[in-house]
Design a protein around this motif. Structure first.
Motif, PDB file in Angstrom:
ATOM      1  N   UNK A 262      28.899  44.116  45.327  1.00 27.52           N
ATOM      2  CA  UNK A 262      28.225  45.529  45.604  1.00 27.52           C
ATOM      3  C   UNK A 262      29.096  46.517  45.620  1.00 27.52           C
ATOM      4  N   UNK A 263      30.489  46.298  45.995  1.00 30.70           N
ATOM      5  CA  UNK A 263      31.440  47.420  45.889  1.00 30.70           C
ATOM      6  C   UNK A 263      31.811  47.943  44.688  1.00 30.70           C
ATOM      7  N   UNK A 264      31.891  46.861  43.725  1.00 29.69           N
ATOM      8  CA  UNK A 264      32.044  46.995  42.206  1.00 29.69           C
ATOM      9  C   UNK A 264      30.840  47.825  41.653  1.00 29.69           C
ATOM     10  N   UNK A 265      29.779  47.493  41.916  1.00 35.79           N
ATOM     11  CA  UNK A 265      28.513  48.191  41.466  1.00 35.79           C
ATOM     12  C   UNK A 265      28.343  49.384  41.799  1.00 35.79           C
ATOM     13  N   UNK A 266      28.393  49.526  43.153  1.00 36.85           N
ATOM     14  CA  UNK A 266      27.875  50.724  43.825  1.00 36.85           C
ATOM     15  C   UNK A 266      29.053  51.412  44.697  1.00 36.85           C
ATOM     16  N   UNK A 267      29.965  51.721  44.300  1.00 40.76           N
ATOM     17  CA  UNK A 267      31.260  51.801  45.065  1.00 40.76           C
ATOM     18  C   UNK A 267      31.120  52.894  45.700  1.00 40.76           C
ATOM     19  N   UNK A 268      30.395  54.180  45.464  1.00 43.10           N
ATOM     20  CA  UNK A 268      30.113  55.337  46.210  1.00 43.10           C
ATOM     21  C   UNK A 268      29.525  55.235  47.631  1.00 43.10           C
ATOM     22  N   UNK A 269      28.431  54.070  47.255  1.00 36.33           N
ATOM     23  CA  UNK A 269      27.634  53.809  48.473  1.00 36.33           C
ATOM     24  C   UNK A 269      28.265  52.617  49.395  1.00 36.33           C
ATOM     25  N   UNK A 270      29.269  51.790  48.934  1.00 35.45           N
ATOM     26  CA  UNK A 270      29.595  50.794  49.698  1.00 35.45           C
ATOM     27  C   UNK A 270      30.987  51.009  50.358  1.00 35.45           C
ATOM     28  N   UNK A 271      31.802  51.743  49.876  1.00 39.37           N
ATOM     29  CA  UNK A 271      33.318  52.004  50.048  1.00 39.37           C
ATOM     30  C   UNK A 271      33.239  53.093  51.132  1.00 39.37           C
ATOM     31  N   UNK A 272      33.623  52.966  52.348  1.00 38.07           N
ATOM     32  CA  UNK A 272      33.876  53.704  53.284  1.00 38.07           C
ATOM     33  C   UNK A 272      35.325  54.463  53.335  1.00 38.07           C
ATOM     34  N   UNK A 273      36.104  53.519  53.214  1.00 37.13           N
ATOM     35  CA  UNK A 273      37.578  53.869  53.314  1.00 37.13           C
ATOM     36  C   UNK A 273      38.494  53.084  52.414  1.00 37.13           C
ATOM     37  N   UNK A 274      39.136  53.450  51.326  1.00 42.22           N
ATOM     38  CA  UNK A 274      40.017  52.888  50.659  1.00 42.22           C
ATOM     39  C   UNK A 274      41.558  53.552  50.593  1.00 42.22           C
ATOM     40  N   UNK A 275      42.495  52.657  50.721  1.00 45.10           N
ATOM     41  CA  UNK A 275      43.940  53.299  50.508  1.00 45.10           C
ATOM     42  C   UNK A 275      44.793  52.482  49.666  1.00 45.10           C
ATOM     43  N   UNK A 276      45.673  53.094  49.115  1.00 44.14           N
ATOM     44  CA  UNK A 276      46.761  52.582  48.025  1.00 44.14           C
ATOM     45  C   UNK A 276      47.941  51.933  48.748  1.00 44.14           C
ATOM     46  N   UNK A 277      48.384  50.808  48.270  1.00 46.08           N
ATOM     47  CA  UNK A 277      49.578  50.212  49.010  1.00 46.08           C
ATOM     48  C   UNK A 277      50.309  49.326  47.862  1.00 46.08           C
ATOM     49  N   UNK A 278      51.444  49.151  48.245  1.00 48.61           N
ATOM     50  CA  UNK A 278      52.090  47.950  47.644  1.00 48.61           C
ATOM     51  C   UNK A 278      51.902  46.634  48.328  1.00 48.61           C
ATOM     52  N   UNK A 279      51.615  45.857  47.675  1.00 49.11           N
ATOM     53  CA  UNK A 279      51.273  44.414  48.282  1.00 49.11           C
ATOM     54  C   UNK A 279      51.911  43.314  47.714  1.00 49.11           C
ATOM     55  N   UNK A 280      52.084  42.239  48.609  1.00 49.19           N
ATOM     56  CA  UNK A 280      52.711  41.170  47.924  1.00 49.19           C
ATOM     57  C   UNK A 280      52.193  39.740  48.870  1.00 49.19           C
ATOM     58  N   UNK A 281      52.496  38.653  48.540  1.00 43.52           N
ATOM     59  CA  UNK A 281      52.056  37.475  49.264  1.00 43.52           C
ATOM     60  C   UNK A 281      53.039  36.726  49.721  1.00 43.52           C
ATOM     61  N   UNK A 282      52.983  36.307  51.099  1.00 41.87           N
ATOM     62  CA  UNK A 282      54.102  35.524  51.718  1.00 41.87           C
ATOM     63  C   UNK A 282      54.023  34.040  50.991  1.00 41.87           C
ATOM     64  N   UNK A 283      55.181  33.607  50.637  1.00 41.06           N
ATOM     65  CA  UNK A 283      54.927  32.233  50.073  1.00 41.06           C
ATOM     66  C   UNK A 283      55.876  31.119  50.746  1.00 41.06           C
ATOM     67  N   UNK A 284      56.773  31.464  51.617  1.00 37.18           N
ATOM     68  CA  UNK A 284      57.579  30.579  52.394  1.00 37.18           C
ATOM     69  C   UNK A 284      57.416  30.594  53.765  1.00 37.18           C
ATOM     70  N   UNK A 285      56.545  31.511  54.626  1.00 35.62           N
ATOM     71  CA  UNK A 285      56.601  31.290  55.831  1.00 35.62           C
ATOM     72  C   UNK A 285      56.104  30.088  56.556  1.00 35.62           C
TER      73      UNK A 285
END
Length: 344
Positions: A262-285
């Motif tokens: 739904x967010x892909x098809x109707x982003x203006x209607x579905x997404x209330x807040x969106x922020x930009x980040x650098x993200x990674x994934x923990x592999x060792x913890x």
């Protein structure tokens, strides 16, 4: 300029929320969305996750039968994570077969209906033949997509459109371990490869906005209002979700992969807040393997990871449940669901 007509690769591990998202994507082919966008499902690719790749493929074909859309090509993908798991997932929230083992499914002929090409190769071929036009909705573990990156590198990455991911978390709230979301935890290396190698930021819907939003879509409405629609797709999904959710005492109806769709098809209607980040994934913890880690200190030179480029747009908050309920009512063929208001 981005072309208005989009091809979509729907990568999934069907389960019910994937099934709802797939039905939504297929129904959306008849719409002209805002700014004149149109879309078509170019491929369904299946991956291990809610169930194994064989059952997930069967479920994709079963859903297509109920929707009378046997024209949509299905490609079976990876059976295992990139690094073999050292733990066994025993919860099986969606049952052993992904549809809570309810049986009485549409009869499918896998040999005749399944495409012979592997899902990873199909992903590359579609991007190669339609440069910049193919968007990827990744609704399961990221094994197929990461293997496509590993096999084809920039010859794949330079030709893809936008990448949408349902997975990860932003506050360390887990659903398969105490700190990791299911899709990322089922293949942390694949999630890491995807985030590190993408040339343009992915749009990610994490776990927490799916469960913490102010949604007014109750399980009672889902099963007894939407569930009353006389359609083979609704009949199958209602049997599955009734058997899966009622015994567990669910009150709210949560369908994460259909929220991403739904967010892909109707982003203006579905997404209330969106922020930009650098993200990674923990592999060792020991306690945090599979957790998505956001750089909240971006721009502050605290150590050598900061200053890395933005690689994700995180959907932090979705709109009220009324919008989603309109979309899912339309997806589920409920009469008088006014989808036109979201397309104008």
């Amino acid at each position: 300029m981005e072309k208005k007509h989009r091809l979509v690769v729907y990568d999934c591990d069907i389960g019910t929320d994937d099934a709802w998202g797939l039905a939504m994507m297929l129904r959306a082919e008849e719409l002209t969305l805002r700014e004149g966008r149109t879309c078509k499902v170019g491929a369904i690719t299946t991956v291990h996750g809610n169930t194994d790749a064989d059952n997930g493929t069967l479920n994709a074909l079963r859903v297509l039968h109920t929707l009378n859309r046997r024209d949509v090509p299905v490609f079976r993908g990876c059976y295992e994570s990139i690094v073999p798991r050292t733990w066994e997932y025993t919860n099986c929230f969606h049952g052993q077969d992904g549809l809570n083992d309810v049986g009485n499914y549409p009869v499918v002929d896998v040999e005749q209906e399944l495409q012979p090409e592997h899902a990873v190769n199909a992903m590359y071929r579609l991007a190669r033949d339609n440069p910049g036009q193919v968007d990827f909705l990744l609704c399961g573990p990221l094994t197929n997509f990461a293997n496509c990156i590993n096999l084809y590198g920039n010859s794949f990455l330079t030709k893809i459109g936008r990448v949408y991911i349902m997975g990860g978390n932003i506050f360390g709230k887990g659903n398969v371990t105490k700190s990791a979301e299911f899709n990322f935890m089922m293949d942390p290396e694949a999630a890491h490869i995807t985030l590190e190698r993408l040339l343009e930021p992915a749009i990610i819907l994490p776990w927490e906005p799916c469960i913490d939003g102010e949604f007014d879509t109750t399980l009672d409405w889902r099963l007894n209002v939407l569930g009353a629609v006389d359609h083979p797709f609704i009949e199958l999904l209602t049997r599955v979700e009734r058997s899966m959710l009622e015994p567990r005492g669910f009150v709210k109806w949560i369908s994460c992969d259909s929220l991403l769709t739904a967010a892909y098809l109707f982003p203006d209607a579905m997404i209330a807040e969106q922020r930009k980040y650098y993200a990674t994934v923990e592999l060792s913890g020991n306690h945090t393997r599979g957790q998505m880690v956001l750089d909240h200190l971006r721009g502050r030179k605290v150590d050598n990871i900061h200053g890395k480029k933005i690689n994700v747009h995180i959907i932090r908050r979705l709109t009220s449940g009324a919008t989603f309920r309109t979309i899912i009512a339309w997806t589920g063929f409920l009469p008088n669901a006014d989808i036109a208001q979201l397309c104008d």
